[in-house]
Design an enzyme around this catalytic site. Structure first.
Site, mmCIF file in Angstrom:
data_model
loop_
_atom_site.group_PDB
_atom_site.id
_atom_site.type_symbol
_atom_site.label_atom_id
_atom_site.label_comp_id
_atom_site.label_asym_id
_atom_site.label_seq_id
_atom_site.Cartn_x
_atom_site.Cartn_y
_atom_site.Cartn_z
ATOM 1 C CG ASP A 79 -37.669 -8.295 17.587
ATOM 2 O OD1 ASP A 79 -36.610 -7.868 17.191
ATOM 3 O OD2 ASP A 79 -38.596 -6.903 16.640
ATOM 4 C CG ASP A 183 -62.352 -12.494 22.508
ATOM 5 O OD1 ASP A 183 -63.351 -12.761 22.677
ATOM 6 O OD2 ASP A 183 -61.993 -11.739 21.412
ATOM 7 C CB SER A 197 -49.223 -6.640 26.111
ATOM 8 O OG SER A 197 -49.803 -5.854 28.086
ATOM 9 C CB SER A 199 -51.186 -5.703 19.810
ATOM 10 O OG SER A 199 -49.870 -5.083 18.858
ATOM 11 C CB ALA A 218 -61.375 -8.547 22.736
#
EC number: 2.7.1.23
Length: 302
Positions: A79, A183, A197, A199, A218
């Site tokens: 990928d 973060d 995104s 994840s 986060a």
């Protein structure tokens, strides 16, 4: 008449290199002139993020000989190779056939197990095209464009290790600015909604939706959630943090972003043209690659 085809290879992987030689031989026997290049040409500043200024813009990634006379290009790799190849082909409007020699192969159309069949189909013209939206990501300082890249998946802007939480002011079209403490932030295309995104807690978006997805990484707020909006809206990210930040585009391009910089994201007029050899049903790909929609408890066979 001699036709022209491209071959984009992850030359860091022995399997991809070996496969490329056999593919090139088969194409040349079918009267194709083959231009073979490395996928590393689509990586922009990733290894040297301090080399910031790229005045030529994202079209500089297109290899010599890759132009409107090229029938198609075959991409051999995983990928990440496909994401690099997108920058090398989209500005020239060249369709790409993706053949997976990597791991997941979420963006792959064919595999080594059906390689010969895939090459036969592409030579005979038995294929369709699916277009995927791209963004242009630009780092601006005042009126100067300091860095630019084409983006098929996502742009992630985040803090460096051992630094504190980041603050961002994000302007979306004519809407009121959005303030985010996190973060980092991810701005993704529908294609990228199944990557970083996902994840970070963002939703899956079908590739035909004309939208942008903003996902905090986060976030320091229970109310901070992913936001989806029309891709006709340009987005500007202003870092409100005294330390430099790291920007990564599609996992293989990037640079540093300083407090005096701003990141501009807008829809590109260039799309990636994926060659489809058979019906490409998106939900089936989600099921096969990511296990989406599978039953939690195995059902007994009748």
């Amino acid at each position: 008449m001699v036709l022209k085809a491209g071959l984009i290879v992850n030359d860091g992987k022995e399997l991809a290199v070996q496969t490329a030689s056999s593919v090139q031989e088969k194409l040349e026997k079918s009267n194709y002139e083959v231009i073979r290049v490395s996928s590393s040409g689509g990586m922009v500043g990733f290894a040297n993020p301090d080399q910031h200024v790229r005045p030529l813009g994202y079209t500089n990634c297109v290899p010599e000989g890759f132009d409107s006379s090229m029938e198609f290009a075959i991409v051999l790799g995983g990928d990440g190779t496909v994401l690099s190849a997108a920058r090398q082909t989209a500005p020239a409007k060249i369709p790409i056939l993706t053949i997976n020699t990597g791991h997941l192969g979420f963006l792959a159309e064919a595999y080594l197990s059906n390689l010969n069949e895939a090459i036969d189909k592409i030579i005979t013209g038995n294929w369709d095209i699916e277009e995927r939206t791209c963004f242009i990501v630009s780092v601006m300082r005042n009126d100067q464009r300091r860095w630019e890249s084409l983006c098929l998946n996502e742009m992630a802007l985040h803090r460096e290790p051992l630094t504190s939480m980041c603050h961002f002011e994000i302007s979306i079209g004519r809407h009121a600015p959005v303030d985010i403490s996190a973060d980092g932030v991810i701005l993704s295309t529908p294609t990228g909604s199944t990557a970083y995104s996902l994840s970070a807690g963002g939703p899956v978006i079908t590739p035909d939706c004309p939208v942008v997805q903003l996902t905090p990484i986060a976030p320091h707020s229970l109310a901070s959630r992913a936001l989806v909006f029309n891709d006709s809206e340009p987005v500007t990210v202003f870092p409100a943090t005294p330390e430099r930040l790291v920007m990564v585009v599609d996992g293989n391009a990037g640079c540093y972003v300083w407090p005096e910089d701003r990141v501009l994201i807008r829809k590109s007029k260039h799309s990636v043209k994926f060659i489809r050899l058979e019906d490409h049903e998106f939900f089936q790909v989600l099921r096969n690659k990511l296990g989406w929609g599978l039953p939690h408890v195995a059902k007994p066979n009748k």
